[in-house]
Design a protein around this motif. Structure first.
Motif, PDB file in Angstrom:
ATOM      1  N   UNK A  49       0.836  -1.211   0.000  1.00 50.53           N
ATOM      2  CA  UNK A  49       0.000   0.000   0.000  1.00 50.53           C
ATOM      3  C   UNK A  49       0.863   1.250   0.000  1.00 50.53           C
ATOM      4  N   UNK A  50       1.934   1.231   0.803  1.00 55.64           N
ATOM      5  CA  UNK A  50       2.834   2.396   0.833  1.00 55.64           C
ATOM      6  C   UNK A  50       3.434   2.636  -0.552  1.00 55.64           C
ATOM      7  N   UNK A  51       3.871   1.543  -1.197  1.00 54.35           N
ATOM      8  CA  UNK A  51       4.471   1.699  -2.527  1.00 54.35           C
ATOM      9  C   UNK A  51       3.457   2.225  -3.528  1.00 54.35           C
ATOM     10  N   UNK A  52       2.247   1.693  -3.443  1.00 53.72           N
ATOM     11  CA  UNK A  52       1.221   2.115  -4.412  1.00 53.72           C
ATOM     12  C   UNK A  52       0.904   3.590  -4.237  1.00 53.72           C
ATOM     13  N   UNK A  53       0.957   4.074  -2.969  1.00 52.74           N
ATOM     14  CA  UNK A  53       0.719   5.500  -2.771  1.00 52.74           C
ATOM     15  C   UNK A  53       1.776   6.315  -3.506  1.00 52.74           C
ATOM     16  N   UNK A  54       3.029   5.887  -3.352  1.00 53.20           N
ATOM     17  CA  UNK A  54       4.126   6.606  -4.005  1.00 53.20           C
ATOM     18  C   UNK A  54       3.967   6.572  -5.531  1.00 53.20           C
ATOM     19  N   UNK A  55       3.518   5.439  -6.084  1.00 51.37           N
ATOM     20  CA  UNK A  55       3.416   5.353  -7.546  1.00 51.37           C
ATOM     21  C   UNK A  55       2.276   6.234  -8.049  1.00 51.37           C
ATOM     22  N   UNK A  56       1.158   6.255  -7.336  1.00 50.11           N
ATOM     23  CA  UNK A  56       0.015   7.031  -7.826  1.00 50.11           C
ATOM     24  C   UNK A  56       0.175   8.512  -7.530  1.00 50.11           C
ATOM     25  N   UNK A  57       0.749   8.832  -6.375  1.00 53.77           N
ATOM     26  CA  UNK A  57       0.883  10.241  -5.983  1.00 53.77           C
ATOM     27  C   UNK A  57       2.338  10.519  -5.637  1.00 53.77           C
ATOM     28  N   UNK A  58       3.246  10.473  -6.608  1.00 52.47           N
ATOM     29  CA  UNK A  58       4.674  10.603  -6.298  1.00 52.47           C
ATOM     30  C   UNK A  58       4.978  11.957  -5.668  1.00 52.47           C
ATOM     31  N   UNK A  59       5.809  11.898  -4.619  1.00 54.44           N
ATOM     32  CA  UNK A  59       6.264  13.129  -3.998  1.00 54.44           C
ATOM     33  C   UNK A  59       5.299  13.752  -3.017  1.00 54.44           C
ATOM     34  N   UNK A  60       4.126  13.138  -2.817  1.00 51.47           N
ATOM     35  CA  UNK A  60       3.205  13.694  -1.822  1.00 51.47           C
ATOM     36  C   UNK A  60       3.314  12.867  -0.546  1.00 51.47           C
ATOM     37  N   UNK A  61       3.121  13.529   0.618  1.00 51.53           N
ATOM     38  CA  UNK A  61       3.273  12.794   1.890  1.00 51.53           C
ATOM     39  C   UNK A  61       2.262  11.652   1.985  1.00 51.53           C
ATOM     40  N   UNK A  62       2.694  10.548   2.567  1.00 53.41           N
ATOM     41  CA  UNK A  62       1.808   9.406   2.771  1.00 53.41           C
ATOM     42  C   UNK A  62       0.818   9.776   3.870  1.00 53.41           C
ATOM     43  N   UNK A  63      -0.480   9.656   3.623  1.00 52.57           N
ATOM     44  CA  UNK A  63      -1.447  10.028   4.658  1.00 52.57           C
ATOM     45  C   UNK A  63      -1.383   9.072   5.847  1.00 52.57           C
ATOM     46  N   UNK A  64      -1.736   9.570   7.014  1.00 49.90           N
ATOM     47  CA  UNK A  64      -1.803   8.819   8.282  1.00 49.90           C
ATOM     48  C   UNK A  64      -0.457   8.222   8.689  1.00 49.90           C
ATOM     49  N   UNK A  65       0.061   7.256   7.897  1.00 47.39           N
ATOM     50  CA  UNK A  65       1.240   6.503   8.325  1.00 47.39           C
ATOM     51  C   UNK A  65       2.502   7.340   8.168  1.00 47.39           C
ATOM     52  N   UNK A  66       2.488   8.251   7.163  1.00 42.84           N
ATOM     53  CA  UNK A  66       3.697   8.990   6.801  1.00 42.84           C
ATOM     54  C   UNK A  66       4.394   9.640   7.964  1.00 42.84           C
ATOM     55  N   UNK A  67       3.632  10.250   8.873  1.00 40.19           N
ATOM     56  CA  UNK A  67       4.320  11.007   9.917  1.00 40.19           C
ATOM     57  C   UNK A  67       4.941  10.122  10.988  1.00 40.19           C
ATOM     58  N   UNK A  68       4.579   8.812  10.973  1.00 38.35           N
ATOM     59  CA  UNK A  68       5.196   7.910  11.949  1.00 38.35           C
ATOM     60  C   UNK A  68       6.491   7.302  11.423  1.00 38.35           C
TER      61      UNK A  68
END
Lengths: 199, 590
Positions: free
Chosen positions: B54-73
């Protein structure tokens, strides 16, 4: 089922094939060992024949006579292992203990020679880093050495149980398993010796 | 070979004092407990591998944007400000593949279901080596924990892909060493398990359980175990060489005059990086069938039961399974057509690859023909088994162009390959495994899983999985390369960029669907409808001959087998299922 869990438990129950579990198990295990050493040996062949950087050191650097002695020692140990099993199958417990001690001694002599041989090789400039031959030599003989140590441990366990009187002509499967494993360890060396020293 | 054992009367052997809790549920030697331990552990690993995806898919679909919820941890070394670093993406990619294959799907299909079901189906009281079985689980767990903890290594986890191609992997940060050590544990564990499965199947069949009366599931597990015993040690050998390269500075995979990171590598070299690929794929192609065969077995059990008729072509299925087992050893280099192989060599591997597709298609055809003329019961396991057939079909057929060199050279290293093998492993294997879980849950825990939640889980999963993997095939054919951190970097990716959002949203929906499953699992564990010993009216010994859940020692009576595994709807029999262990005279209508 005994309360002590043994890794290779010799069950008295009849089995579907008539062969005890432990014996089948050890043969399946050896099949995987064959593939393990097979992968290393075929890698060796591929690089030895295929790599222009594979430099085989001159034979006088390889201490062939010493390695031949080691081969001889291991073959002797296989014979003594067979004799140990044959002895206990005739309920000759003393004979088994004697032959097992001889087998273990042969294994220790083999390892002793190796501990002399390794620093000798380093002296000659053959190390694991020095080139492909060194890499293969130390990895393959090292892995085989670990198997020798494992075999000695297995035989030691058989010996200690034998001194305590655990084996008899009707109950000696594990002596046989230890033997099967030990013969395999010897056989690997018989393949490694010509590959690494003679060719 | 066909002489089968007569076991001593039940009860004589099973005089066990009440074991303390730790021996009974934690360090247990009972194959059922070990099977459930494997099941829960491997499902947790599946979940962790899925989260990485899921983390990887976020990066592929929205490259360069912070990962929601999990990103700040996430720590600075992985995702500063919630934005993923390329190195972290590579680690996730390598670990996703490794975890899903070696710690998720294989242990779930082989170790969990195999351990639980195989002894029951052949009428054995336990595995041949119960202690070795326990050891197998604990060694596996150590390997898995080491693998996950390698994220904490300096430089992070392994990042050279799940294939660990050299010389990159030889010179990668220390996480790669941890990968090799963890793999050693996993290989050892699978060796222990496979020895057990082989010896158990050979030696512990009940009286009358001849080879051609074995349920197809047992055949599949047996062939799988043979593959594991013969293929895994080769990767162990390769891993040993790579470990020596990394730790002791050997030269096996280091070519001469190698430049790495702009500087020459100070080693004599002379090694061959392609050697690693051969050693790796010699394991990893049989591994593909390790991922599949147990699932074939599960689907066979469910389909025979759900159609209430004998499986079509039992003999052909057995021949196919064995054929797949043998042929899987001679197809490995079709993963390496891009490596500049001589055409006569590629010809050989193209031909063997085409040949191995024949038994695979035979299996699928037998399953399809089994449906013909059956009275299909659309229960939950059957839904999954029916979905398996077309979806695995897509996975298999999309594989054919990858077996031919001309098409493979274009499609290899694109998303097409990812789409293909995810259709095989996810919509094939994983769907079958879910089906198996819904099928054997009543046997394992004595309760049914909730039907309504199960159906929600089924429809969400099947839809979302197609939403993830079908766009990959399209992207791959348009030339989008795999393993890319940022797809916007290449101009030819832009026409299909929108599909990345489709895939990512589908993946999130799939995650929601799995929450339904997790809720259902725990709800049913405690509150589910109580199950009879044979709730599906099945014929095999695991259902017909022992209570749910089976007691220690499995069977309360002596087992003698009288007929084949799938005798459903036998004319003149009182019921439409004829259990393997019941003599004819008790079944015939009076």
């Amino acid at each position: 089922m005994s309360s002590t869990p043994w890794i290779l438990d010799a069950s008295d129950e009849p089995t579907s094939t008539g062969v005890p579990h432990g014996k089948l198990g050890i043969w399946v295990f050896l099949a995987s060992e064959v593939m393990l050493f097979g992968s290393l040996i075929s890698s060796y062949i591929v690089l030895r024949l295929g790599s222009t950087h594979f430099i085989v050191p001159p034979h006088e650097f390889l201490s062939v006579p010493v390695a031949a002695l080691n081969t001889f020692v291991l073959i002797i140990s296989s014979v003594t292992m067979v004799m140990a099993l044959a002895s206990i199958q005739q309920d000759d417990r003393k004979g088994m203990i004697m032959y097992l001690i001889a087998t273990i001694l042969c294994g220790l002599i083999f390892l002793g020679v190796k501990t002399w041989e390794y620093p000798h090789k380093w002296h000659e400039g053959i190390t694991i880093q020095s080139g492909l031959f060194g890499s293969f030599y130390f990895t393959m003989t090292g892995l085989h050495g670990l198997h020798v140590i494992g075999g000695i441990a297995f035989n030691l366990y058989i010996l200690i149980q034998g001194i305590r009187g655990k084996w008899s002509s009707t109950h000696c499967q594990r002596v046989e398993y230890a033997g099967i494993y030990w013969h395999f360890v010897d056989l690997v060396w018989v393949v490694l010796f010509p590959l690494l020293y003679l060719l | 070979m066909e002489t089968t054992a007569s076991h001593s009367p039940a009860g004589v052997h099973d005089v066990h004092p009440d074991l303390p809790f730790v021996r009974k549920y934690v360090f247990s030697t009972d194959h059922k407990v070990i099977g459930i331990q494997y099941m829960i552990t491997s499902m947790l690993f599946l979940l962790s591998g899925f989260t990485m995806m899921l983390l990887m898919r976020w990066q592929i679909a929205y490259p360069g944007t912070p990962i929601p919820f999990i990103g700040k941890f996430l720590p600075e070394t992985m995702a500063p400000g919630g934005v993923m670093l390329p190195e972290f993406y590579n680690q996730l990619g390598a670990m996703h593949g490794t975890i899903m294959v070696f710690l998720g799907v294989v242990p779930l299909g082989v170790a969990a279901f195999g351990n639980y079901v195989l002894p029951l189906q052949i009428g054995a009281k336990d595995m041949a080596f119960p202690f070795l079985n326990m050891l197998s689980y604990w060694v596996f767990l150590i390997g898995g924990v080491l693998m996950l903890s390698s994220f904490a290594m300096p430089g992070g986890a392994a990042q050279s892909g799940w294939t660990s191609y050299v010389p990159l992997a030889d010179l990668a940060p220390p996480g790669q060493t941890m990968w090799l050590i963890a793999m050693t544990f996993i290989i050892t564990s699978s060796l222990f398990g496979a020895i057990n499965f082989i010896v158990t199947t050979l030696n512990l069949r009940a009286k009358g359980m001849t080879w051609m009366r074995l349920p197809f599931f047992v055949w599949c597990q047996f062939v799988t175990a043979v593959l594991l015993v013969l293929a895994f040690p080769v990767l162990q050998g390769g891993a040993l060489l790579q470990l020596m390269d990394r730790v002791a500075h050997a030269n096996f995979f280091i070519p001469a005059n190698l430049i790495f990171g702009g500087a020459p590598v100070e080693r004599p070299g002379g090694g061959n990086p392609l050697l690693w690929q051969h050693l790796f794929w010699f394991l990893a192609h049989p591994e593909v069938y390790v991922l599949l065969l147990p699932e074939f077995g599960i689907v066979a059990e469910i389909i025979a039961n759900g159609t209430r008729k004998p499986l079509f072509g039992y003999k052909e299925l057995v021949i196919s399974a064995c054929g797949i087992g043998v042929l899987s050893f001679v197809v490995w280099a079709h993963h390496m057509f891009l490596s500049g192989m001589r055409t006569d060599v590629t010809k050989f591997f193209t031909i063997t690859t085409m040949i191995i597709s024949i038994p695979s298609v035979m299996v699928l055809t037998c399953f399809l023909l089994s449906l013909r003329g059956g009275s299909i019961h659309f229960n939950l396991p059957m839904l999954f088994a029916l979905a398996f057939l077309p979806l695995f079909g897509i996975g298999g057929l999309t594989g054919l162009p990858l077996g031919f060199t001309p098409t493979d050279i274009y499609l290899h290293d694109t998303y097409y390959v990812i789409g293909h093998f995810h259709y095989v492993v996810v919509t094939g294997s994983l769907i079958a495994l879910f089906g198996g879980l819904y099928f054997w849950f009543p046997k394992m825990f004595g309760r049914h899983m909730n039907q309504r939640l199960g159906k929600i889980h089924f429809w969400i999963s099947v839809t979302a999985m197609n939403g993830i993997f079908f766009p990959m095939l399209i992207q791959g054919m348009s030339g989008v390369l795999r393993r890319q951190f940022d797809p916007t970097a290449q101009i030819h990716n832009h026409p299909t960029l929108i599909l990345n959002k489709v895939m990512t949203i589908s993946a999130l929906i799939l995650a929601l669907g799995q929450i339904v499953f997790i809720v259902n699992f725990f709800y049913s564990l405690f509150k589910g409808k109580e199950a009879q010993s044979n709730p599906w009216n099945a014929t095999t010994l695991d259902w017909a001959a022992c209570p749910s859940p089976p007691p220690h020692g499995n069977f309360t009576q002596d087992i003698a087998v009288h007929r084949g595994p799938y005798e459903y709807s036998v004319p003149n029999h009182k019921t439409d299922w004829s259990p393997q262990h019941v003599p004819d005279q008790q079944l015939v209508k009076s």
